[in-house]
Structure formats: structure tokens, C-alpha cells
Design an enzyme around this catalytic site. Structure first.
Site, PDB file in Angstrom:
ATOM      1  N   GLU A   1      -1.793  -9.544  -3.450  1.00 41.55           N
ATOM      2  CA  GLU A   1      -3.229  -9.726  -3.677  1.00 41.55           C
ATOM      3  C   GLU A   1      -3.603  -9.378  -5.118  1.00 41.55           C
ATOM      4  O   GLU A   1      -4.451 -10.036  -5.724  1.00 41.55           O
ATOM      5  CB  GLU A   1      -4.027  -8.885  -2.682  1.00 41.55           C
ATOM      6  CG  GLU A   1      -3.938  -9.416  -1.248  1.00 41.55           C
ATOM      7  CD  GLU A   1      -4.696  -8.571  -0.257  1.00 41.55           C
ATOM      8  OE1 GLU A   1      -5.678  -9.091   0.311  1.00 41.55           O
ATOM      9  OE2 GLU A   1      -4.325  -7.402  -0.048  1.00 41.55           O
TER      10      GLU A   1
ATOM     11  N   ALA B   1       0.831  -1.199   0.000  1.00 37.42           N
ATOM     12  CA  ALA B   1       0.000   0.000   0.000  1.00 37.42           C
ATOM     13  C   ALA B   1       0.866   1.250   0.000  1.00 37.42           C
ATOM     14  O   ALA B   1       2.066   1.209   0.287  1.00 37.42           O
ATOM     15  CB  ALA B   1      -0.915  -0.005   1.223  1.00 37.42           C
TER      16      ALA B   1
ATOM     17  N   GLU C   1       0.486  -7.808   6.395  1.00 38.65           N
ATOM     18  CA  GLU C   1      -0.439  -6.872   7.034  1.00 38.65           C
ATOM     19  C   GLU C   1      -0.581  -7.083   8.534  1.00 38.65           C
ATOM     20  O   GLU C   1      -0.830  -6.131   9.298  1.00 38.65           O
ATOM     21  CB  GLU C   1      -1.825  -6.966   6.376  1.00 38.65           C
ATOM     22  CG  GLU C   1      -1.910  -6.372   4.987  1.00 38.65           C
ATOM     23  CD  GLU C   1      -1.526  -7.354   3.888  1.00 38.65           C
ATOM     24  OE1 GLU C   1      -1.785  -7.059   2.710  1.00 38.65           O
ATOM     25  OE2 GLU C   1      -0.955  -8.418   4.213  1.00 38.65           O
TER      26      GLU C   1
ATOM     27  N   GLY D   1      -0.900  -5.814  -0.625  1.00 43.49           N
ATOM     28  CA  GLY D   1      -1.791  -5.607  -1.747  1.00 43.49           C
ATOM     29  C   GLY D   1      -1.164  -5.969  -3.074  1.00 43.49           C
ATOM     30  O   GLY D   1      -1.869  -6.344  -4.022  1.00 43.49           O
TER      31      GLY D   1
END
Length: 479
Positions: free
Chosen positions: A105, A63, A125, A102
Site C-alpha cells: 500500500e 505491519a 490481510e 501495508g
């Protein structure tokens, strides 16, 4: 603002390229750009397959930290990944450097994943008091099973490419030097029927594994019973085998928002930011780089510095010379007469360190009772001299916190030892006095030292963070 996501066709393959240095973080512009580039690729009749790659030294490393604590802006990441996964054309992700949080992901939402050698992947995370909230807890178990997914997600561990391939997180490792070539090669193989693309979210739900869930819960009860997010990670992964992807993503979102609301998330993110640049003296420009340092006496640190000096351009000697810029002096070594203009740095242990102003030194390097983080205190040196010394130590792989006049670490250590039954409260009280006296450049430096060296709970953020939080809460409830 220049575009940070680009689309270009190479023969019959469309390439979506992220260019958002330094780490291609998933900020708002990248998320929006990904959807725009995807739409272009899907509308391009000449493109039979798509490749997603990134410029620079890494794929998406996570992020955008500048958005931490800010209200979410559309499109949010789960929506972006859902759109990528729904692509009607085969979509290949090319990973290099790191694919974290992310970033991984996003890759899981693509239909095929190829990595360059040396790539590392992970979902860290949990270290920030969160869980992977963009499908990671649902798509990863579909690839690796519940047990392996729990091991990776609850630890936040980084996985090398070879292990990622063995687990099934990625589909191939390609020794091609350039991400573009690896992606084009994989896409052409898919079009030729030599490789198989698949949507992760359409894979069967992983088999329920109550034994694995029980083992990981018992491990967390032992290792981190006070933490909130690891147990929410466990619940989210367990949900991946209980219902459809849609229901699993809904449950993941609920648990993600619960983590967002947790005070631990705020404390862990505060600790994360505290560790970003503790060697920087505020409002000080980088001065001339130190190139000659004398290491006087014997200390374990000196051997580590010599081992790390190789490609730094810093010469380390055992005696002062005319070119010496800094003398780093062991605790039991008599302070020598250094060349004119040469700064002196005296090493002192945090235990038993008295007032540093009494030492005949420009700077004092306070060594910890445990851990690797040290404190560089300016006693006589100006800000430029302190910054030059701190930067040289960082180049030599020695992490430091900079402070002034007296030692934050020694004061925190004394306070903690004076109250062995209530160390945290003692450090909190000491932190307020240290900040008031102006010994720290940033109050977060107090927190970093307490967390990394003295065992203050990371999820609480640090003693000064906690003390000021408590003071604020008290003032708000006072009549």
C-alpha cells in the site's frame, strides 16, 4: 532509540531509506520517520525527485506484529500514504524481497514502482480477518481493474514481479543488484522524461464490473461462506468504481473497522501467533547443534529429510555410528542399541497411538493423518535434548510442535473421531483437559495442531482458544 528512517541526497535525488530489521515492518517509528524524511526531501531545494527504498533482505513486509491488538498511534498508515502520494516531487518506490500488506500500500501511494528480480507483492490481510485498510482496495483497482484486484485481495495471494508487471501493479523490473541503484536510475529517467510518474489516486476510477463482482461473490459463497472479511473486501473493491477516491477510502475505512470488530479477526490473529515458533521449548537456550542423525528403517519422511539436508550441515546416515547424536526410528523398525549419549526418536502415527510413556524412546515424533505438521513429544529427554532435536528438524524443513509426556495430536484425533457429528466441540472439551494435564508448553500449540492437522476452523482460533473464550463469556453473564 536510533532512527529507523533516514534521508540523504545523491546529487539531485533525495533518498528516503527505511532500516527497521528484520523485515522493515511499519511500526510507529517507521510511520513517523517516513513523514519526517518526506518533509526533509520536500524542503531540500537540491532534490528534484525522491526515492523510497529499504535496507536488508526485503522492502516493507507488512505491519508490525507487536502492534496487533494495540490502540492505533498517530500517524496512522492511511495518513502517511496520503502524504506520500501528495508529494510535489516525483516519488519512486524500489521493491525487493517482499512488499506485502501495508508495504504494498505504501508503494501504491508512490508515483512509480520499480522492483528487483525475485520480488513478490501481495495484500494478505484477508488471512488475518482484515482487508487492506490503507487504500489498497481503492488504489489497486485503479491499476489492475476490479476483477484482478478482487482475485488478489480476496485470496491474499503473493504475486511474483513478472506477473505484477504484466498486471500493472509495478512499472518496471530492474536487474540492478542494489535497490539504491535501481531507484536512482528510475528517478533520473523520470527527470529526463524517459519514464512517466503518476499518482495512483488520481487515475480514473476503474470501470464498474458487476459480472466480476458476481463471480467472486459466488466463489466466496462456495469456498468460504462462513468468513467475514473476504465479503467486506469485495464490498470495498466494488466501491472503488462507484465514487471518488475520497469516498472510496471512507467506505474502505468503515469496512476495515467492521473487520477489526469481528470475532473472526481475533481468532485468525490468534492462529497466526500460534504458528510463529511452535518448535521452541520455553525457557530453554539453544544447545549444541545436531550434526549427525541416523535414519533407521523406511518412512516417507526420511526421503524428504535427505532431500533437504544439502546445506544444513547435518549428516544423515542409515546406521548408527560413533558420531551419531540422534537415531530417528521408523514405526516398524526394531529399536536398536544406539551409541552412548545418543537420543532415540521413535515415529508413531497419531491414529492408534497409545500412551507414549510405554515406548522405549527419549522422544516420539507423532505423524499426522494429513498435513505436514508433526508433534515432537519429550518422554524421557530433557528440555535441551528436545530443543536440539526440534531445531534440527526445523533446519531440515520439517515443521514440528513440541510437547511433553503424551501426544496432544493423538488425543485431539481420538476426541474428534469419537464424535464425528460434533468434532469441534469434542476437540474443545479435550483441549481443556490437555492443558490442565500440562502436556502442552503453550495452549496455543493445541490450537495450532487442531487447525493445521485436524481441520478445526482457523477463523475460530482453535479449540482451546474457543473453549476458554466461551468459558469467559459464560462466567461474565452468570449471576
Amino acid at each position: 532509540m536510533p532512527a529507523c528512517v533516514h534521508y540523504q541526497r545523491h546529487d539531485d535525488i533525495g533518498v528516503i531509506r527505511i532500516d527497521n530489521p528484520p523485515v522493515n515492518a511499519l511500526g510507529h517509528a517507521v510511520r513517523s520517520g517516513l513523514l519526517e524524511a518526506l518533509d526533509r526531501g520536500l524542503a531540500d531545494d537540491g532534490a528534484r525527485a525522491l526515492v523510497l527504498m529499504a535496507d536488508g533482505r526485503t522492502f516493507i513486509a507488512g505491519a508490525d506484529i507487536h502492534e496487533f491488538g494495540q490502540p492505533p498511534r498517530q500517524p496512522i498508515l492511511p495518513e502517511v500514504i496520503a502524504r506520500l502520494e501528495a508529494s510535489t516531487k516525483p516519488l519512486v518506490a524500489v521493491l525487493h524481497g517482499t512488499a506485502l500488506g501495508g508495504g504494498l500500500e505504501v508503494a501504491l501511494g508512490c508515483h512509480y514502482r520499480v522492483a528487483l528480480p525475485g520480488t513478490r507483492v501481495g495484500l494478505p490481510e484477508v488471512k488475518l480477518g482484515l482487508l487492506p485498510g490503507a487504500g489498497g482496495t481503492q488504489r489497486l483497482p485503479r491499476l489492475v481493474g476490479v476483477d484482478s484486484a478482487l482475485a488478489l485481495i480476496t485470496s491474499g495471494r503473493f504475486v511474483p514481479a513478472e506477473e505484477a508487471l504484466a498486471l500493472g501493479i509495478i512499472d518496471a523490473i530492474d536487474a540492478t543488484a542494489a535497490p539504491l541503484d535501481a531507484g536512482l536510475g528510475a528517478a533520473r529517467d523520470i527527470l529526463a522524461g524517459q519514464r512517466t510518474a503518476r499518482r495512483t489516486g488520481e487515475l480514473p476510477a476503474p470501470a464498474a464490473d458487476p459480472g466480476a463482482i458476481a463471480r467472486h461473490r459466488a466463489r466466496l459463497d462456495t469456498e468460504a461462506p462462513e468468513l467475514f472479511s473476504p465479503f467486506r473486501c469485495l464490498e470495498a473493491v466494488a466501491a472503488s468504481s462507484e465514487a471518488s477516491l475520497t469516498e472510496g477510502l471512507r467506505r474502505e475505512r468503515e469496512l476495515f473497522l467492521a473487520c477489526m470488530d469481528s470475532p473472526q479477526r481475533a481468532g485468525l490473529i490468534h492462529a497466526f501467533f500460534a504458528a510463529r515458533a511452535p518448535h521452541r521449548v520455553p525457557d530453554t537456550e539453544e544447545s549444541a547443534t545436531l550434526t549427525h542423525i541416523a535414519l533407521l528403517g523406511e518412512h516417507p519422511l526420511f526421503e524428504r529429510l535427505k532431500g533437504n539436508a544439502g546445506r544444513t550441515g547435518i549428516a544423515l546416515t542409515d546406521q548408527p555410528e560413533a558420531s551419531t547424536q540422534v537415531c530417528l526410528i521408523a514405526p516398524d523398525h526394531a529399536v536398536p542399541r544406539c551409541p552412548a549419549g545418543c537420543a532415540s526418536i521413535v515415529l508413531r502415527p497419531a491414529e492408534g497411538t497409545g500412551r507414549l510413556a510405554e515406548l522405549d524412546a527419549d522422544l516420539v515424533l507423532v505423524t499426522p493423518p494429513q498435513g505436514a505438521l508433526m508433534e515432537l513429544v519429550a518422554t524421557r529427554a530433557n528440555a535441551q535434548q528436545q530443543q536440539a532435536a526440534a531445531s534440527a528438524l526445523k533446519a531440515l524443513c520439517q515443521a514440528v510442535v513440541v510437547s511433553r509426556r503424551d501426544s496432544l495430536l493423538a488425543a485431539l484425533h481420538r476426541a474428534a473421531n469419537a464424535a464425528p457429528d460434533n468434532r469441534c466441540a469434542a476437540m474443545e472439551a479435550a483441549s481443556l483437559l490437555l492443558a490442565e494435564q500440562g502436556f502442552c508448553y503453550r495452549s496455543s500449540d493445541i490450537d495450532l495442531l487442531a487447525v493445521e492437522v485436524l481441520g478445526y476452523p482457523r477463523h475460530l482460533g482453535g479449540p482451546h482458544y474457543q473453549a476458554t473464550l466461551s468459558a469467559s463469556a459464560t462466567s461474565e453473564t452468570s449471576p
